[in-house]
Design a protein around this motif. Structure first.
Motif, PDB file in Angstrom:
ATOM      1  N   SER A  43       0.844  -1.203   0.000  1.00 37.82           N
ATOM      2  CA  SER A  43       0.000   0.000   0.000  1.00 37.82           C
ATOM      3  C   SER A  43       0.872   1.243   0.000  1.00 37.82           C
ATOM      4  O   SER A  43       1.766   1.369   0.853  1.00 37.82           O
ATOM      5  CB  SER A  43      -0.889   0.040   1.247  1.00 37.82           C
ATOM      6  N   ASP A  44       0.618   2.142  -0.948  1.00 34.92           N
ATOM      7  CA  ASP A  44       1.370   3.390  -0.966  1.00 34.92           C
ATOM      8  C   ASP A  44       1.079   4.180   0.303  1.00 34.92           C
ATOM      9  O   ASP A  44      -0.055   4.227   0.778  1.00 34.92           O
ATOM     10  CB  ASP A  44       1.006   4.222  -2.198  1.00 34.92           C
ATOM     11  N   LEU A  74      16.999  -5.749  -0.382  1.00 28.94           N
ATOM     12  CA  LEU A  74      17.572  -6.154   0.899  1.00 28.94           C
ATOM     13  C   LEU A  74      16.576  -7.001   1.679  1.00 28.94           C
ATOM     14  O   LEU A  74      15.369  -6.783   1.607  1.00 28.94           O
ATOM     15  CB  LEU A  74      17.912  -4.930   1.758  1.00 28.94           C
ATOM     16  N   ILE A  75      17.115  -7.930   2.441  1.00 26.16           N
ATOM     17  CA  ILE A  75      16.359  -8.579   3.515  1.00 26.16           C
ATOM     18  C   ILE A  75      16.949  -8.029   4.805  1.00 26.16           C
ATOM     19  O   ILE A  75      18.170  -8.070   5.013  1.00 26.16           O
ATOM     20  CB  ILE A  75      16.473 -10.117   3.471  1.00 26.16           C
ATOM     21  N   VAL A  76      16.075  -7.488   5.650  1.00 27.51           N
ATOM     22  CA  VAL A  76      16.509  -6.720   6.810  1.00 27.51           C
ATOM     23  C   VAL A  76      15.761  -7.187   8.057  1.00 27.51           C
ATOM     24  O   VAL A  76      14.552  -7.412   8.007  1.00 27.51           O
ATOM     25  CB  VAL A  76      16.194  -5.210   6.572  1.00 27.51           C
ATOM     26  N   TRP A  90      13.131  -4.977   1.485  1.00 30.05           N
ATOM     27  CA  TRP A  90      13.193  -3.603   0.999  1.00 30.05           C
ATOM     28  C   TRP A  90      13.650  -3.652  -0.445  1.00 30.05           C
ATOM     29  O   TRP A  90      14.632  -4.329  -0.756  1.00 30.05           O
ATOM     30  CB  TRP A  90      14.187  -2.777   1.816  1.00 30.05           C
ATOM     31  N   GLN A  91      12.955  -2.944  -1.322  1.00 31.20           N
ATOM     32  CA  GLN A  91      13.333  -2.839  -2.738  1.00 31.20           C
ATOM     33  C   GLN A  91      13.456  -1.358  -3.057  1.00 31.20           C
ATOM     34  O   GLN A  91      12.548  -0.576  -2.748  1.00 31.20           O
ATOM     35  CB  GLN A  91      12.266  -3.491  -3.623  1.00 31.20           C
ATOM     36  N   THR A 104       8.657  -1.687   1.061  1.00 37.04           N
ATOM     37  CA  THR A 104       9.024  -2.529   2.185  1.00 37.04           C
ATOM     38  C   THR A 104       7.807  -3.361   2.592  1.00 37.04           C
ATOM     39  O   THR A 104       6.683  -3.082   2.196  1.00 37.04           O
ATOM     40  CB  THR A 104       9.580  -1.717   3.367  1.00 37.04           C
ATOM     41  N   GLY A 105       8.065  -4.374   3.363  1.00 36.84           N
ATOM     42  CA  GLY A 105       6.991  -5.230   3.865  1.00 36.84           C
ATOM     43  C   GLY A 105       7.593  -6.429   4.565  1.00 36.84           C
ATOM     44  O   GLY A 105       8.813  -6.634   4.562  1.00 36.84           O
ATOM     45  N   GLN A 106       6.737  -7.223   5.146  1.00 37.60           N
ATOM     46  CA  GLN A 106       7.204  -8.437   5.844  1.00 37.60           C
ATOM     47  C   GLN A 106       7.878  -9.366   4.851  1.00 37.60           C
ATOM     48  O   GLN A 106       7.431  -9.509   3.722  1.00 37.60           O
ATOM     49  CB  GLN A 106       6.016  -9.143   6.496  1.00 37.60           C
TER      50      GLN A 106
END
Length: 107
Positions: A43-44, A74-76, A90-91, A104-106
């Protein structure tokens, strides 16, 4: 095991993570394009509201587990005072040395 921030491949993403982890809002704004956009779990969101809430006022911190896509994915392990710790992806879209969009997201 995490990747040291200074070893991240993409210099713009490295600057983004450094600004987040040092809670440096001026440096964070500097790494974004003026019209930068973002989404959280598809979701923006309003980037100023979201980053204030999820990063700066809640002491957000990024521990990078791995990177791909030339350092732009990234995986963070992300943690903040509101949600605790969670594994996130994160992209980044980088234009002219600045982040124009991040998602980002889970993970």
């Amino acid at each position: 095991m995490s990747i040291q921030v200074n070893r991240l491949s993409d210099p713009t993403v490295r600057a983004f993570v450094t600004a987040v982890n040092s809670h440096d809002q001026a440096a964070f704004q500097e790494v974004l394009t003026p019209d930068a956009a973002m989404s959280d779990d598809g979701s923006d969101r309003n980037i100023a509201d979201w980053t204030d809430r999820e990063i700066f006022s809640s002491h957000g911190h990024m521990d990078v587990e791995n990177e791909s896509d030339g350092g732009r994915a990234l995986i963070v392990t992300f943690r903040n005072d509101t949600w605790g710790e969670m594994r996130t992806r994160w992209q980044f879209t980088v234009d002219g040395g600045k982040v124009s969009r991040f998602e980002t997201g889970q993970a």
